[in-house]
Structure formats: structure tokens, C-alpha cells
Design an enzyme around this catalytic site. Structure first.
Site, PDB file in Angstrom:
ATOM      1  N   TRP A  60       0.825  -1.206   0.000  1.00 46.76           N
ATOM      2  CA  TRP A  60       0.000   0.000   0.000  1.00 46.76           C
ATOM      3  C   TRP A  60       0.854   1.249   0.000  1.00 46.76           C
ATOM      4  CZ3 TRP A  60      -4.187  -1.455  -1.904  1.00 46.76           C
ATOM      5  CH2 TRP A  60      -4.788  -2.660  -1.536  1.00 46.76           C
ATOM      6  N   ASP A  71      -0.225   6.986   6.977  1.00 48.92           N
ATOM      7  CA  ASP A  71      -1.334   6.062   6.722  1.00 48.92           C
ATOM      8  C   ASP A  71      -1.372   5.077   7.886  1.00 48.92           C
ATOM      9  OD1 ASP A  71      -3.076   4.094   5.916  1.00 48.92           O
ATOM     10  OD2 ASP A  71      -2.109   3.694   3.992  1.00 48.92           O
ATOM     11  N   LYS A 126     -10.737  -1.659   9.778  1.00 44.40           N
ATOM     12  CA  LYS A 126      -9.836  -2.518  10.547  1.00 44.40           C
ATOM     13  C   LYS A 126     -10.187  -2.418  12.036  1.00 44.40           C
ATOM     14  CE  LYS A 126      -7.237  -2.529   6.689  1.00 44.40           C
ATOM     15  NZ  LYS A 126      -7.044  -3.668   5.779  1.00 44.40           N
TER      16      LYS A 126
END
Length: 354
Positions: free
Chosen positions: A99, A166, A190
Site C-alpha cells: 500500500w 497512513d 480494521k
């Protein structure tokens, strides 16, 4: 039937949050309306978003220098929104996982990207601390936890350059000095809520410095001015996040959750390290407390192990499609007993096939 949910996201949520969210879909606050039916400009919803905002600031110990946004588009949209708002000419990035690599590729469309470290040639199995942040970049971007491979930054650099992070897969899982970050973003599915919402925490004084004609939806300042309802927001996900944030406070906050998460992770890593059939490939100092990746040393045993854990009502243990193997995502709401149960299965498997 007890199900042990190790999914990486969408993932396990606190049972009480699921129960209250489900009830709200039937009848929200005794209004006779479903939460799915209320107006996003109603007093009911404005109270939800205000409470969620206050909870984020209180849990993270942030003052009013920071704005809290509840947006859509996932972390993937943030890969573009960050450089759109903050990059004048050049930014520095760490390439610590899949990511992070995607974030870099998007940022390159807006200007020059200086990659300070890349773990790609080592399959992202470690995160270097030996990098220097130049003083001539507009911001420094990092990914605190890498969901796919299972690495996590344990310390963050000291710098006068704005830090963008992030935190999609470890937000609200540990106590940090969150004031060291100028912008944090995290997709909610999450540790926070259902899928479809992204939390953005941004220091207001870093915005509006670029002479850019930014499209309205991509402009953080416009979202701040509109209290996250420039367009119709994800009402359900924001409500669920509010409930989860209440649950976090009721657990004792981030200090308590961090201790619980460290304990769960240590139990599982200890078993992997001493079990003759399994291995973890991540450098020990970089192992994630949220996503534990592991592999069978003998690949021909995979079918037998898969059959065994699936039979025992364990779900979500498959590794990412890019990586293979196994991944146990042990987020805040995953009970200790689920980790202990997985360990029992691994030990039983070792007895049978070692």
C-alpha cells in the site's frame, strides 16, 4: 457457534458495537426510523458526528489545531488527496509495503517523489531506520503498519517537515504522541468501523498554502468547512465508528489496548517461533502487533492445515493473494481466547505432522 474472525478488513468489531449498530438499523434511538433512513443533516446525525469528532480528539489527546474528517474513498483516495493538498514540488516517502508503494505511485502524478527507503527487494520483510528526511521536501509520508506482510513502524522520525501517516491497520491500537503528525488517515474497516469510511486527522495550519485549483471533493479545507458533509456521508459507518470509539474509552483507552495487543501478538509469535512446522519471515524488531503473517515450512502440508482450521470455525486466516501463506489479523476487538484457540490448533497440527 463461536467463530474466530482473523479477517484483515473488514474485520472483527466489538460485540456490543455490532449489537447496537444492528439495532439502530431497525429502530434508531426510538425514532421509529432506521439509521439507514435518517437525514445526514438531521440533528440526530449531527450529534453523532460531533460526538465521534470529540472522541477521536480525546482518545488521541489532540487539541483544536486538528480537524477530524469522516470521508469516503478509502485510503486509496488519500493517496491522491494528500499530494493534491500538500505537494508543491517534492515529497519524501518510505516504501515499506504494497500500500505504501501504491501511495508512491499516485504521488508521482503530482510531483517529484524521493523514496528514502524501499524494502521491496527484501519482500518488505523489514523497515530501515537509516534514512534522512531532506529539508527541501513538502512532507514526509509513511505507513505505520503494513497489513499484507505484517510489519509495523515502532518509532517515527523527529523532523520539522510535516509527517503524513497512513494508519489504516493500526489506528487506535497503541498510545503515540499523535501531535507529531500533521496528517493521519485511516480506512475504517480494521479497528474502527464497517467499510466505506475513512478518518482523516489533519493539522489545519498545513492547508491552503499551495496555489492550486483543487477540485472541491479533493480539498481538505472544503470538507472542514462543511463538517464532513459536503456530500452525503456514510451515516452507518460514522455511527459505528462512534460506538467503537466509546468502546475504546470504556476499555481504558489506548494504553490499556496497547498492552492487550502486545500480549496477544507475543503469544502468537512465540508459538510460531518454537513450532517446528511454521515460520515468520519478518525481522523481529519490525513485527506487527496487528497482522501476523506466517508460513508452513513444508508447503505440501497446506491442504491438511487449511482443512483443520476451517473445521474449527476459524475464518480469515488465508494470507493475502499476493503473498500466500497465512495471516492472523489480531485487531483490538479480537478476543484473547481466539488467539489462544489458534495456538492450540497449531500445536495440535505439529503433534500430528512434525
Amino acid at each position: 457457534m463461536k467463530v474466530h474472525n482473523f479477517n484483515a478488513g473488514p474485520s472483527v468489531l466489538p460485540k456490543e458495537v455490532v449489537k447496537k449498530s444492528a439495532q439502530s438499523v431497525i429502530n434508531f434511538n426510538d425514532t421509529g426510523l432506521s439509521l439507514l433512513e435518517i437525514s445526514h443533516r438531521s440533528i440526530d446525525f449531527l450529534e453523532i458526528i460531533e460526538k465521534a469528532t470529540c472522541l477521536v480528539k480525546r482518545i488521541m489527546n489532540l487539541n483544536d489545531d486538528y480537524a477530524i474528517l469522516f470521508l469516503q474513498g478509502g485510503a486509496t483516495l488519500q493517496f491522491s488527496m494528500v499530494p493534491y493538498n500538500l505537494m508543491n514540488q517534492k515529497a519524501a516517502y518510505l516504501d515499506t509495503g504494497f500500500w505504501a508503494h501504491n501511495a508512491i505511485n499516485e504521488a508521482k502524478k503530482f510531483g517529484q517523489v524521493k523514496i528514502l527507503f524501499s524494502g521491496k527487494n527484501k519482500n518488505y520483510t523489514y523497515i530501515s531506520k537509516n534514512y534522512h528526511i531532506p529539508c527541501n521536501v513538502d512532507y514526509f509520508h509513511c505507513t505505520s503498519n503494513n497489513t499484507i506482510v505484517g510489519t509495523q513502524m515502532k518509532i517515527f522520525p523527529k523532523t520539522s517537515i510535516p509527517i503524513v501517516c497512513d494508519m489504516s491497520s493500526d489506528i487506535f491500537s497503541r498510545k503515540l504522541d499523535f501531535c507529531q503528525f500533521s496528517l493521519i488517515y485511516a480506512s475504517a474497516q480494521k479497528n474502527v468501523s464497517s467499510a466505506g469510511m475513512t478518518i482523516v486527522i489533519v493539522k489545519k495550519d498545513i492547508l491552503g498554502k499551495l496555489k492550486k485549483n483543487i477540485p472541491s471533493y479533493m480539498d481538505y479545507k472544503i470538507h472542514i468547512q462543511n463538517n464532513s458533509i459536503l456530500n452525503t456521508p456514510n451515516v452507518f459507518s460514522i455511527y459505528t465508528s462512534m460506538l467503537t470509539l466509546e468502546w475504546i474509552e470504556n476499555q481504558g483507552g489506548l494504553t490499556i489496548l496497547e498492552k492487550k495487543n502486545q500480549y496477544k501478538a507475543k503469544l502468537l509469535y512465540d508459538e510460531i517461533d518454537k513450532n517446528h512446522l511454521f515460520e515468520n519471515k519478518i525481522h523481529k524488531e519490525n513485527r506487527s502487533n496487528m497482522n501476523v503473517s506466517f508460513f508452513l515450512k513444508k508447503k505440501n502440508l497446506e491442504e491438511k492445515f487449511n482443512k483443520m482450521w476451517k473445521k474449527e470455525n476459524i475464518v480469515g486466516l488465508d494470507g493475502h493473494r499476493y503473498l500466500g501463506g497465512y495471516r492472523a489479523s489480531i485487531y483490538n476487538a479480537l478476543p484473547l481466547e481466539s488467539v489462544q484457540f489458534l495456538i492450540e490448533i497449531m500445536r495440535e497440527f505439529e503433534k500430528k505432522f512434525s
